[in-house]
Design a protein around this motif. Sequence first.
Motif, short mmCIF file in Angstrom:
data_model
loop_
_atom_site.label_atom_id
_atom_site.label_comp_id
_atom_site.label_asym_id
_atom_site.label_seq_id
_atom_site.Cartn_x
_atom_site.Cartn_y
_atom_site.Cartn_z
N SER A 1 6.16 0.40 -0.37
CA SER A 1 5.39 -0.79 0.00
C SER A 1 4.00 -0.46 0.52
O SER A 1 3.16 -1.36 0.63
N ASN A 2 3.74 0.81 0.82
CA ASN A 2 2.37 1.17 1.22
C ASN A 2 1.41 1.10 0.04
O ASN A 2 0.22 0.85 0.21
N ALA A 3 1.94 1.27 -1.17
CA ALA A 3 1.10 1.23 -2.37
C ALA A 3 1.31 -0.04 -3.18
O ALA A 3 0.36 -0.61 -3.74
N LEU A 4 2.55 -0.51 -3.27
CA LEU A 4 2.87 -1.70 -4.06
C LEU A 4 2.96 -2.88 -3.10
O LEU A 4 4.02 -3.21 -2.59
N ASN A 5 1.81 -3.50 -2.88
CA ASN A 5 1.68 -4.42 -1.76
C ASN A 5 2.17 -5.84 -2.03
O ASN A 5 2.01 -6.73 -1.19
N TYR A 6 2.79 -6.07 -3.16
CA TYR A 6 3.45 -7.36 -3.42
C TYR A 6 4.95 -7.14 -3.67
O TYR A 6 5.78 -7.62 -2.89
N SER A 7 5.28 -6.41 -4.74
CA SER A 7 6.70 -6.27 -5.11
C SER A 7 7.51 -5.58 -4.02
O SER A 7 8.58 -6.06 -3.62
N MET A 8 7.01 -4.47 -3.51
CA MET A 8 7.79 -3.72 -2.53
C MET A 8 7.71 -4.31 -1.12
O MET A 8 8.63 -4.15 -0.32
N VAL A 9 6.64 -5.01 -0.81
CA VAL A 9 6.59 -5.74 0.45
C VAL A 9 7.65 -6.84 0.44
O VAL A 9 8.36 -7.08 1.43
N PHE A 10 7.76 -7.52 -0.70
CA PHE A 10 8.80 -8.54 -0.87
C PHE A 10 10.18 -7.90 -0.75
O PHE A 10 11.07 -8.41 -0.06
#
Length: 364
Positions: free
Chosen positions: A193-202
């Motif tokens: 989530s540090n790099a994929l700020n939409y999919s992995m934050v979700f």
Amino acid sequence: MIMKKFKIAVIPGDGIGNEVTAEGVKVLNTYAEIKGNVEFSYEYFPWGCEYYLKTGKMMDDDGLKTLEAFDAILLGAVGDPSVPDHISLHGLLINIRQGFNQSINLRPIKLLQGAPCPLKDKGPQDIDFTVIRENVEGEYAGVGGFRFPGRPEEVALQTSVFSRKNTEKVMDYAFKLARKRKKFNKVTNVTKSNALNYSMVFWDKIFEEIATNYKDIKTETTHVDAVSMYFIQKPEVYDVLVASNLFGDIITDLGAALQGGLGFAASANLNLEKEYPSMFEPVHGSAPDIKGKQLANPIAMIWTAKMLLDFLLEEDDTEMIIDAITAVLQEEKTLTPDLKGKAKTHEVGDAICGKLKEIMNAKI
């Protein structure tokens, strides 16, 4: 005695698929014979790359409709150098996984006594965890396209898809499994989530929400690159890990190396609702270079057959299949070349069935 009858669709597939599948079926039949109240019937389908070269299709157009009538699917291997991988994968495996909403890919990473491990000072007590891989969405959703093909400004787009409903289901399954395993009662969330700020934050947000329903389960969130490092440095700290389609795919092959290689890598593609059949497959690939030579290690397929029994029967005694595999490994008399032995594929299957009969007859 109530007889439990199951119809199994068998797709041997390509390369060594026929050879290892025969040993998986052999173990299923041995188990059923000794139990006495289980019966399997099989129907075989010729789908795969050879079928594609003849018909232009990896499986029949109505293949999913045909497979709906079965209780489970046993698949050998898919792939051949004559067919591009994206065609063979999407035309059969992903088609079945997504078509039957097999939302969970279950991958046990367990080092058996007698199996080789590339890590020094690590043994079976250190390598025993399970990866839950999201299996129908994520990075493999198949959403995307090409713009301006063949021109200097050509662009390729690949979009990941994460739905709340499916992500919640995957997370919930991981927590339930951690509770059932009773190891550390811990779930590790594999993210980036540090790099994929939409999919992995979700993804992380859903993990945290589901965790509130399982106060007895410890949690941690770790980036996928760190998890890859820790698999090598300290695999003993893991219990259950939950990962997206792509991340789960990558780390489970690393996990397979820890447990002795792809010859031990079993998997299950689960439709939890049982609206459709689940599919069970070893993940070692088709190995076309040794096709027909009876050199393939069938242990991954036999372990996979054990997972099929787990899902259909929900009985604890299937662990006797693992005991039988372990006994053959420890004897070191009947092993395939990848394990520095000289035995043929069918000889390893026969040896494991022999041990299974001994173990089951002693306990039943």
